[in-house]
Design an enzyme around this catalytic site. Structure first.
Site, PDB file in Angstrom:
ATOM      1  N   ASP A   1     -67.925  53.250 -20.540  1.00  0.00           N
ATOM      2  CA  ASP A   1     -67.826  54.419 -19.685  1.00  0.00           C
ATOM      3  C   ASP A   1     -68.242  55.484 -20.965  1.00  0.00           C
ATOM      4  OD1 ASP A   1     -67.235  53.303 -17.607  1.00  0.00           O
ATOM      5  OD2 ASP A   1     -65.267  54.224 -17.421  1.00  0.00           O
TER       6      ASP A   1
ATOM      7  N   ASP B   1     -66.045  54.611  -4.395  1.00  0.00           N
ATOM      8  CA  ASP B   1     -64.825  55.014  -4.968  1.00  0.00           C
ATOM      9  C   ASP B   1     -63.940  55.480  -4.139  1.00  0.00           C
ATOM     10  OD1 ASP B   1     -66.312  54.259  -7.530  1.00  0.00           O
ATOM     11  OD2 ASP B   1     -67.054  56.297  -7.579  1.00  0.00           O
TER      12      ASP B   1
END
Length: 249
Positions: free
Chosen positions: A8, A129
């Site tokens: 990330d 998500d």
């Protein structure tokens, strides 16, 4: 069954967040390319990358870091975060990505997802998500009224390569993957599903070998790898053995 190590990216560094909150970022490596190479040497065969700044800003921000990653590893790379147009998709695929992950745009403009799948077959994944069962967008900063399965079914015949399902409430906090919701999603659609959010230990790796999880393409691991809670060699060895014979609840 694939175990995807995660990189990330925030401000050009490898970080992990808790519940998607940028203020909680823990820096694990300031050299993303070196981290990508390390994952390759450990035996991983794929890499999952997210441009966190891009997800919030709606455009690619960590392009230089992603480019360095692509040069550093021979492994296929999937990238999400801030990819919102066909032109951006084409540009990233031309630069060597194996597939792009479309999240916010899958909610805002599902027709674009279908166009992308047609133009770039096998190269487009959808990131779903969710928080409390509802899909979140714009780097998880905004909630929508869509349910996870409702959104996934919109792309059943679109040619989506995979759905990456993340339970935001579990992401980055090592509480274990939400297996019930993930497997329910996999049961509801024919698109391969990748589990994400909360993978915590070897127990989660073993859970991936259970019969009801065999329909999954794999799972993503971040903090547990960086913190040493999961030994890469042990995890990969478990996934190479034949499936377990009993289903866990």
């Amino acid at each position: 069954m694939i175990l995807f190590p995660a990189i990330d990216l925030k401000d050009g560094q490898c970080v992990r967040l808790k519940h998607g909150d940028m203020a909680t970022a823990t820096i694990y490596n300031d050299d993303p390319a070196a981290q990508a190479k390390a994952f390759e040497k450990q035996g991983f065969e794929w890499l999952h990358v997210v441009d966190l700044n891009g997800a919030f800003q709606g455009q690619s921000v960590n392009s230089a870091a992603v480019g360095a990653i692509l040069k550093a590893t021979k492994n296929p790379v999937q990238l999400g975060g801030g990819i919102r147009t066909l032109e951006q998709i084409e540009d990233w695929l031309d630069r060597g990505l194996a597939r792009v992950i479309l999240g916010t745009v899958a909610v805002r403009d599902p027709d674009l997802v279908r166009q992308a799948c047609k133009a770039f077959p096998g190269k487009v994944a959808v990131g779903i998500d969710a928080k409390a069962g509802k899909v979140a967008v714009e780097g998880w900063a905004e909630a929508s009224s869509l349910g996870v399965i409702e959104l996934a079914r919109k792309f059943e015949d679109a040619g989506v390569a995979a759905i990456i399902y993340t339970d935001i409430d579990r992401d980055g906090v090592l509480t274990g993957i939400n297996w019930d919701a993930t497997i329910d999603l996999a049961d509801a659609v024919s698109i391969p599903v990748i589990a994400s959010g909360g993978l915590a230990s070897i127990a989660d790796i073993v859970r991936m070998t259970m019969p009801d999880a065999q329909k999954l393409e794999g799972a993503i691991s971040g903090r547990a790898l960086y913190d040493g809670r999961i030994d890469p060699a042990e995890a990969l060895a478990i996934l190479q053995v034949r499936p377990a014979t009993e289903t866990r609840s």
